[in-house]
Design an enzyme around this catalytic site. Structure first.
Site, PDB file in Angstrom:
ATOM      1  N   SER A  13       1.147  -1.213   0.059  1.00 26.46           N
ATOM      2  CA  SER A  13       0.050   0.420   0.502  1.00 26.46           C
ATOM      3  C   SER A  13       1.029   1.361   0.007  1.00 26.46           C
ATOM      4  O   SER A  13       1.967   1.625   0.246  1.00 26.46           O
ATOM      5  CB  SER A  13      -0.315   0.109   1.399  1.00 26.46           C
ATOM      6  OG  SER A  13      -1.861   0.974   1.724  1.00 26.46           O
ATOM      7  N   TYR A  49      -1.644  -2.402  10.987  1.00 27.98           N
ATOM      8  CA  TYR A  49      -2.403  -1.866   9.750  1.00 27.98           C
ATOM      9  C   TYR A  49      -1.356  -1.526   8.978  1.00 27.98           C
ATOM     10  O   TYR A  49      -0.499  -2.274   7.838  1.00 27.98           O
ATOM     11  CB  TYR A  49      -3.349  -1.582   9.295  1.00 27.98           C
ATOM     12  CG  TYR A  49      -3.650  -1.812   7.902  1.00 27.98           C
ATOM     13  CD1 TYR A  49      -3.971  -2.884   6.858  1.00 27.98           C
ATOM     14  CD2 TYR A  49      -3.331  -0.461   7.006  1.00 27.98           C
ATOM     15  CE1 TYR A  49      -4.065  -2.147   5.367  1.00 27.98           C
ATOM     16  CE2 TYR A  49      -3.666   0.107   5.486  1.00 27.98           C
ATOM     17  CZ  TYR A  49      -3.888  -1.390   5.184  1.00 27.98           C
ATOM     18  OH  TYR A  49      -4.122  -1.246   3.556  1.00 27.98           O
ATOM     19  N   LYS A  80       1.819  -3.578   6.157  1.00 28.24           N
ATOM     20  CA  LYS A  80       3.048  -3.609   5.037  1.00 28.24           C
ATOM     21  C   LYS A  80       4.367  -3.482   4.806  1.00 28.24           C
ATOM     22  O   LYS A  80       4.923  -4.393   4.417  1.00 28.24           O
ATOM     23  CB  LYS A  80       1.729  -2.221   4.243  1.00 28.24           C
ATOM     24  CG  LYS A  80       0.404  -2.802   4.545  1.00 28.24           C
ATOM     25  CD  LYS A  80       0.300  -4.294   3.191  1.00 28.24           C
ATOM     26  CE  LYS A  80      -1.450  -4.393   3.441  1.00 28.24           C
ATOM     27  NZ  LYS A  80      -2.122  -5.598   2.395  1.00 28.24           N
TER      28      LYS A  80
HETATM   29  C1  UD1 Z   1      -6.920   4.042   3.767  1.00 30.99           C
HETATM   30  C2  UD1 Z   1      -5.429   3.227   4.704  1.00 30.99           C
HETATM   31  C3  UD1 Z   1      -4.407   2.918   3.708  1.00 30.99           C
HETATM   32  C4  UD1 Z   1      -5.300   1.853   3.206  1.00 30.99           C
HETATM   33  C5  UD1 Z   1      -6.511   2.196   2.335  1.00 30.99           C
HETATM   34  C6  UD1 Z   1      -6.896   0.938   1.802  1.00 30.99           C
HETATM   35  C7  UD1 Z   1      -4.667   4.875   5.543  1.00 30.99           C
HETATM   36  C8  UD1 Z   1      -4.234   6.231   6.551  1.00 30.99           C
HETATM   37  N1  UD1 Z   1      -5.115   5.071   4.938  1.00 30.99           N
HETATM   38  O1  UD1 Z   1      -6.566   5.127   2.536  1.00 30.99           O
HETATM   39  O2  UD1 Z   1      -2.995   2.394   4.251  1.00 30.99           O
HETATM   40  O3  UD1 Z   1      -4.666   1.109   2.184  1.00 30.99           O
HETATM   41  O4  UD1 Z   1      -7.002   2.986   2.745  1.00 30.99           O
HETATM   42  O5  UD1 Z   1      -9.004   1.153   1.104  1.00 30.99           O
HETATM   43  O6  UD1 Z   1      -3.487   4.240   6.427  1.00 30.99           O
HETATM   44  N2  UD1 Z   1     -13.073  10.044   3.703  1.00 30.99           N
HETATM   45  C9  UD1 Z   1     -13.840  11.030   4.133  1.00 30.99           C
HETATM   46  N3  UD1 Z   1     -15.103  10.968   4.227  1.00 30.99           N
HETATM   47  C10 UD1 Z   1     -14.953   9.695   4.592  1.00 30.99           C
HETATM   48  C11 UD1 Z   1     -13.895   8.307   4.532  1.00 30.99           C
HETATM   49  C12 UD1 Z   1     -12.919   8.966   3.713  1.00 30.99           C
HETATM   50  O7  UD1 Z   1     -13.708  12.892   3.676  1.00 30.99           O
HETATM   51  O8  UD1 Z   1     -16.198   9.645   4.993  1.00 30.99           O
HETATM   52  C13 UD1 Z   1     -11.567  11.175   3.245  1.00 30.99           C
HETATM   53  C14 UD1 Z   1     -10.240  10.367   4.185  1.00 30.99           C
HETATM   54  O9  UD1 Z   1     -10.394  11.627   4.833  1.00 30.99           O
HETATM   55  C15 UD1 Z   1      -8.776  10.592   3.129  1.00 30.99           C
HETATM   56  C16 UD1 Z   1     -10.181   9.976   1.679  1.00 30.99           C
HETATM   57  O10 UD1 Z   1     -11.281  10.413   1.614  1.00 30.99           O
HETATM   58  O11 UD1 Z   1      -8.604  12.224   2.863  1.00 30.99           O
HETATM   59  C17 UD1 Z   1      -9.824   8.915   1.131  1.00 30.99           C
HETATM   60  O12 UD1 Z   1     -10.158   8.087   2.672  1.00 30.99           O
HETATM   61  P1  UD1 Z   1     -10.178   6.373   2.287  1.00 30.99           P
HETATM   62  O13 UD1 Z   1     -10.865   6.051   1.038  1.00 30.99           O
HETATM   63  O14 UD1 Z   1     -10.549   5.797   3.867  1.00 30.99           O
HETATM   64  O15 UD1 Z   1      -8.663   6.127   1.671  1.00 30.99           O
HETATM   65  P2  UD1 Z   1      -7.252   5.731   2.557  1.00 30.99           P
HETATM   66  O16 UD1 Z   1      -7.343   6.894   3.980  1.00 30.99           O
HETATM   67  O17 UD1 Z   1      -6.557   7.830   1.571  1.00 30.99           O
END
Ligand code: UD1
Length: 341
Positions: A127, A152, A156
């Site tokens: 990742s 987690y 990785k």
């Molecule tokens: C996360 C994990 C990553 C993992 C991936 C798997 C971390 C920090 N992140 O990535 O390791 O491989 O998931 O899918 O370890 N967001 C919102 N509202 C929500 C959900 C998300 O605003 O309800 C925003 C988050 O703040 C972020 C973006 O959307 O800025 C993407 O979030 P997300 O889909 O959870 O992925 P990551 O955090 O980038």
């Protein structure tokens, strides 16, 4: 090339099911193994429907060494793609030992079975989380890894090292680590897709579940980041594009085309997209109104990360092709199909 057999651990999950389809369509024999701890049979059934045949399925836990040995005795694997792992960041902070036991032990068992067999081509699903927070963007494979922010993420980092060291020590084991950015979307058939259990942690399943009416309101975490619109930037990669990268990597290993016995590739688009841009694109391409609000930052989120995918293009002959719009259409078609709408 004679027909090769690939083991896909966690092959009934979101990424594993899409990879199984692409591998089978590229002419590989695929054996799916899964313990169904984090998914039901929906995606497995969808894979069989897309391919028009029953795919070999072994119900097993890779933490069970005896079961891994029995699997390796049954099939002549040329390669393994290892997906079977827990992936919820928050849960891993609350229950680190659960994550270390499952994610590390399963991989050690596979590598040990590979060692006993005299070698194997091993693809590990890593990742972009290994890069942590960095302002040198986009990240290349040579960008330094940083200390993981969660157990987690640490699994990785550790599994990458376990693979690197195993390749060094045991002749015949070769490895590729693919570092995924943010995989989203669903198969164009809408027969397989993401099926999170309970409340989704990730953005796109939360968007689609809100749009369908399963969740009341999407929280956009943070609007004061130092980015053009104040929300985080990510590299959203279409799940079928991502799956194709695995076919390229497995073929590179099986055809003896690796430059080093252990290689790493970023799997991303090279295109940063903000949370708000994604939300707006979803509404526009699907013609739906999404209920959303700003909420405080989510602890552990990095401001921005996106890939430099040049190496994958040069060495694997792979690059992302689908637009964010098409991917969001596929994600919505999948959610609607799940809901029977
Ligand atoms: C996360 C994990 C990553 C993992 C991936 C798997 C971390 C920090 N992140 O990535 O390791 O491989 O998931 O899918 O370890 N967001 C919102 N509202 C929500 C959900 C998300 O605003 O309800 C925003 C988050 O703040 C972020 C973006 O959307 O800025 C993407 O979030 P997300 O889909 O959870 O992925 P990551 O955090 O980038």
């Amino acid at each position: 090339m004679s027909k090769k057999t690939v083991l896909v651990s966690g092959g009934a999950g979101f990424i594993g099911s899409h990879v199984t389809v692409e591998l089978a369509q590229a002419g590989y024999d695929v054996v799916i193994a899964d313990n169904f701890s984090n998914c039901d049979e929906t995606n497995y059934r969808g894979v069989c429907a897309i391919l028009g045949r029953e795919m070999p399925l072994v119900r097993m836990d890779f933490c069970d060494r005896g079961a891994v040995d029995a699997l390796f005795a049954q099939y002549p694997f040329d390669a393994v793609i290892h997906f079977a792992a827990f992936k919820a960041v928050g849960e891993s902070v609350a229950e680190p030992l659960k994550y270390y036991r499952n994610n590390l032990l399963s991989f050690v068992n596979i590598l040990d079975a590979a060692r006993e067999k005299g070698g194997l081509n091993v693809l590990f699903s890593s990742s972009a989380t290994v890069y942590g927070e960095t302002d040198r963007l986009p990240v290349t494979e040579a960008s330094p890894r940083q200390e993981a922010k969660s157990p987690y993420g640490n699994t990785k980092v550790m599994c990458e090292d376990i693979l690197r060291d195993s390749v060094k020590a045991y002749p015949g084991i070769r490895g590729i680590a693919l570092r995924y950015f943010n995989p989203i979307g669903a198969h164009p058939s809408a027969l397989i897709g993401e099926l999170p259990r309970g409340v989704p942690n990730n953005l796109v399943p939360f968007i689609t579940q809100t749009a369908i009416g399963k969740r009341e309101c999407l929280s956009v975490f943070g609007n004061d980041y130092p980015t053009p619109d104040g929300t985080c930037l990510r590299d959203y990669i279409d799940i079928v594009d991502l799956a194709r990268a695995h076919v390229c990597a497995v073929t590179r290993m099986c055809e003896d085309r690796m430059k080093e016995p252990y290689e790493i590739f970023n799997v991303g688009t090279g295109r940063p997209v903000s949370v708000l841009e994604l939300v707006n694109a979803f509404e526009k391409v699907n013609g739906v109104k999404l209920n959303w609000k700003f909420a405080p930052r989510r602890p552990g989120d990095v401001t921005a990360i996106w890939a430099d995918p040049t190496l994958a293009e040069k060495e694997l002959g792979w690059k992302a092709e689908r637009s964010v719009e098409d991917t969001l259409k596929a994600a919505w078609a999948w959610e609607r199909r799940l809901a029977g709408k």
